[in-house]
Design an enzyme around this catalytic site. Sequence first.
Site, PDB file in Angstrom:
ATOM      1  N   LYS A 116      18.717 -24.590   0.869  1.00 54.23           N
ATOM      2  CA  LYS A 116      17.935 -24.551  -0.381  1.00 54.23           C
ATOM      3  C   LYS A 116      17.123 -23.257  -0.348  1.00 54.23           C
ATOM      4  CE  LYS A 116      14.422 -25.195  -2.448  1.00 54.23           C
ATOM      5  NZ  LYS A 116      13.789 -24.113  -3.242  1.00 54.23           N
ATOM      6  N   GLU A 171       8.645 -23.016  10.700  1.00 60.22           N
ATOM      7  CA  GLU A 171       8.231 -21.613  10.819  1.00 60.22           C
ATOM      8  C   GLU A 171       7.265 -21.366   9.676  1.00 60.22           C
ATOM      9  OE1 GLU A 171       9.004 -19.710  13.240  1.00 60.22           O
ATOM     10  OE2 GLU A 171      10.987 -20.237  13.995  1.00 60.22           O
ATOM     11  N   CYS A 208       5.433 -13.103   6.965  1.00 55.39           N
ATOM     12  CA  CYS A 208       4.678 -14.113   7.723  1.00 55.39           C
ATOM     13  C   CYS A 208       3.990 -13.477   8.925  1.00 55.39           C
ATOM     14  CB  CYS A 208       5.603 -15.229   8.175  1.00 55.39           C
ATOM     15  SG  CYS A 208       7.019 -14.617   9.074  1.00 55.39           S
ATOM     16  N   GLU A 220      -3.925 -16.628   4.724  1.00 56.53           N
ATOM     17  CA  GLU A 220      -2.883 -15.649   4.432  1.00 56.53           C
ATOM     18  C   GLU A 220      -3.060 -15.134   3.013  1.00 56.53           C
ATOM     19  OE1 GLU A 220       0.805 -17.806   4.960  1.00 56.53           O
ATOM     20  OE2 GLU A 220       1.574 -16.083   6.036  1.00 56.53           O
TER      21      GLU A 220
HETATM   22  P1  NAD Z   1       6.622 -22.249   0.116  1.00 54.53           P
HETATM   23  O1  NAD Z   1       6.227 -23.157   1.214  1.00 54.53           O
HETATM   24  O2  NAD Z   1       5.986 -22.384  -1.196  1.00 54.53           O
HETATM   25  O3  NAD Z   1       8.202 -22.350  -0.146  1.00 54.53           O
HETATM   26  C1  NAD Z   1       9.131 -22.240   0.900  1.00 54.53           C
HETATM   27  C2  NAD Z   1      10.355 -23.025   0.491  1.00 54.53           C
HETATM   28  O4  NAD Z   1       9.994 -24.401   0.405  1.00 54.53           O
HETATM   29  C3  NAD Z   1      10.935 -22.649  -0.863  1.00 54.53           C
HETATM   30  O5  NAD Z   1      12.348 -22.726  -0.808  1.00 54.53           O
HETATM   31  C4  NAD Z   1      10.377 -23.732  -1.770  1.00 54.53           C
HETATM   32  O6  NAD Z   1      11.175 -23.964  -2.911  1.00 54.53           O
HETATM   33  C5  NAD Z   1      10.409 -24.924  -0.840  1.00 54.53           C
HETATM   34  N1  NAD Z   1       9.502 -26.010  -1.224  1.00 54.53           N
HETATM   35  C6  NAD Z   1       8.339 -25.932  -1.939  1.00 54.53           C
HETATM   36  N2  NAD Z   1       7.819 -27.167  -2.106  1.00 54.53           N
HETATM   37  C7  NAD Z   1       8.646 -28.034  -1.474  1.00 54.53           C
HETATM   38  C8  NAD Z   1       8.637 -29.442  -1.286  1.00 54.53           C
HETATM   39  N3  NAD Z   1       7.657 -30.226  -1.775  1.00 54.53           N
HETATM   40  N4  NAD Z   1       9.637 -30.005  -0.564  1.00 54.53           N
HETATM   41  C9  NAD Z   1      10.620 -29.243  -0.057  1.00 54.53           C
HETATM   42  N5  NAD Z   1      10.698 -27.907  -0.219  1.00 54.53           N
HETATM   43  C10 NAD Z   1       9.710 -27.305  -0.920  1.00 54.53           C
HETATM   44  O7  NAD Z   1       6.447 -20.807   0.734  1.00 54.53           O
HETATM   45  P2  NAD Z   1       6.736 -19.420   0.024  1.00 54.53           P
HETATM   46  O8  NAD Z   1       5.603 -19.150  -0.887  1.00 54.53           O
HETATM   47  O9  NAD Z   1       8.113 -19.409  -0.506  1.00 54.53           O
HETATM   48  O10 NAD Z   1       6.726 -18.431   1.280  1.00 54.53           O
HETATM   49  C11 NAD Z   1       5.568 -17.906   1.767  1.00 54.53           C
HETATM   50  C12 NAD Z   1       5.117 -18.664   2.998  1.00 54.53           C
HETATM   51  O11 NAD Z   1       6.178 -18.715   3.963  1.00 54.53           O
HETATM   52  C13 NAD Z   1       3.985 -17.978   3.698  1.00 54.53           C
HETATM   53  O12 NAD Z   1       3.057 -18.926   4.129  1.00 54.53           O
HETATM   54  C14 NAD Z   1       4.672 -17.303   4.893  1.00 54.53           C
HETATM   55  O13 NAD Z   1       3.856 -17.000   5.954  1.00 54.53           O
HETATM   56  C15 NAD Z   1       5.706 -18.292   5.234  1.00 54.53           C
HETATM   57  N6  NAD Z   1       6.790 -17.677   6.013  1.00 54.53           N
HETATM   58  C16 NAD Z   1       6.881 -17.954   7.340  1.00 54.53           C
HETATM   59  C17 NAD Z   1       7.857 -17.354   8.102  1.00 54.53           C
HETATM   60  C18 NAD Z   1       7.980 -17.636   9.572  1.00 54.53           C
HETATM   61  O14 NAD Z   1       9.034 -17.398  10.129  1.00 54.53           O
HETATM   62  N7  NAD Z   1       6.978 -18.144  10.244  1.00 54.53           N
HETATM   63  C19 NAD Z   1       8.751 -16.460   7.514  1.00 54.53           C
HETATM   64  C20 NAD Z   1       8.622 -16.200   6.161  1.00 54.53           C
HETATM   65  C21 NAD Z   1       7.636 -16.827   5.419  1.00 54.53           C
END
Ligand code: NAD
Length: 477
Positions: free
Chosen positions: A171, A246, A280, A379
């Site tokens: 997804k 992650e 991240c 963040e």
């Molecule tokens: P997000 O958590 O909003 O979304 C991540 C994914 O989760 C997307 O595909 C989103 O559609 C999905 N999602 C959202 N709500 C959901 C739910 N209720 N159930 C299941 N899936 C759901 O994060 P974002 O804004 O897309 O990304 C930014 C965040 O990701 C930041 O906090 C960043 O630090 C983190 N990040 C971490 C890493 C790592 O490896 N540690 C890498 C990249 C990004």
Amino acid sequence: MQLNYIANASVRSASGKTIPVVDPSDGQPFDEIQRSNAQDIADAVQAAHDCMDNVWHKVSAAERGRLLMALSRKIADHADELAAIEQRDCGKPTKQAKADAAALVRYFEFYAGACDKLHGETLPYLDGYSVMTWREPHGVTGHIIPWNYPMQIFGRSVGGALAAGNVCVVKPAEDACLSLIRVAQLAAEAGFPAGAINIVTGYGHEVGDALARHPGIQHISFTGSPTVGTLIQQVAAERHCPVTLELGGKSPQIVFADADLDQAIPALVNAIVQNAGQTCSAGSRLLVDEKIYEPLLARLGQAFENLRVGPATMDLDVGPLIRQTQQQRVWNFLSDAQVAGIPMVAQGQIVDEAPETGFYQAPTLLRDVPVNHRLAQEEVFGPVLCAMSFRDEDHAVELANATQFGLVAGIWTRDGGRQFRMAKRVQSGQVFINNYGAGGGVELPFGGVKSSGYGREKGFEALYGFTTLKTVAIKHG
Ligand code: NAD
């Protein structure tokens, strides 16, 4: 219009609904993706189980390796096309988009070579017994991907899962799906059987939630925000489904007075402006020895002022943020800084060619940020670097560990003893000394402690998370 990719076929969502795809460089829609629902997830999970039961479990480790290598080569052949797709979808400057495509090639290459090197052990036990462990795949794995590095995160997550013998339902984030749909098509061309890699697009609260809840998903890799990570963990806990999380970071860059500043400064800048700070592992907190605080800020301020921000295809230092709400989020942080009287040292410049409708943010260097202010704790996920000074090593450790996160830490010092002491004392999944990020390194295990998550992706270590260990004890007659 972009379609889901299930069982090696392009399919519309059962919902009949779509989501517009917007170019962050000008804010204009240029395509549509499927707004999928629980039925689409059910179809993808069924296709994945059919693949596992009928085909994939019989494919030898060596043959899996050949398939992953064939996909790596396909991606290499289409690297420019994939980079162009990612550039428009995510607003990445050309160099960054090409680097992401190159990383995707490397992930599949690395995991291709790892397939037939993953094995269990034989264990010494009582006389008359032979005991061994087998590393078995979980089965159908779910992968929820964020928008900031779709290709890279797909590579490390799906590459590792396939190498360990799993099949995947993916997804992608609603803001960044296009490259991954194309990669799944390339996987079919490379010979992956129908159902091994399935892509279902849509909103997180709809289709992401449906994926996490589906009883046929046997492991979930989630990369994203801590808030959603908590939800995923709760949902998965109801059926005891293993999860790798992650999550985010607020990573410190710790600069001592004996550091080589000529080497450090470009790395400090890059670590916060790469991908417009939407990383991240961005080095978003700058902790500086008070003896060099003023001279270092003066030099960094100059470097920030030289940064240019503009449309992705201009390939400047910084591209746009992913979407308008992300831009608003960064503005909110900066206006909080103003209210709190946090001084701004310098800002980069948005070029005249940048359309008003694009989601641009000039990189910003702030100083004397109080350790408990939200700018030093949360963040921002934008190009904002928060500087503060420390007195000595103990104070540096105290500041470095003073957030809920623990993803990456950078340490800049020529003192060998201090390098080891600091590396031991910082709470973090990765530590970089006199460098930051080691150029991405697909071979290097990656993941966090505290609210940055748990489990490791990248490197060989990831394969242990994508398998479960079975112990087999035989008593001889
Ligand atoms: P997000 O958590 O909003 O979304 C991540 C994914 O989760 C997307 O595909 C989103 O559609 C999905 N999602 C959202 N709500 C959901 C739910 N209720 N159930 C299941 N899936 C759901 O994060 P974002 O804004 O897309 O990304 C930014 C965040 O990701 C930041 O906090 C960043 O630090 C983190 N990040 C971490 C890493 C790592 O490896 N540690 C890498 C990249 C990004």
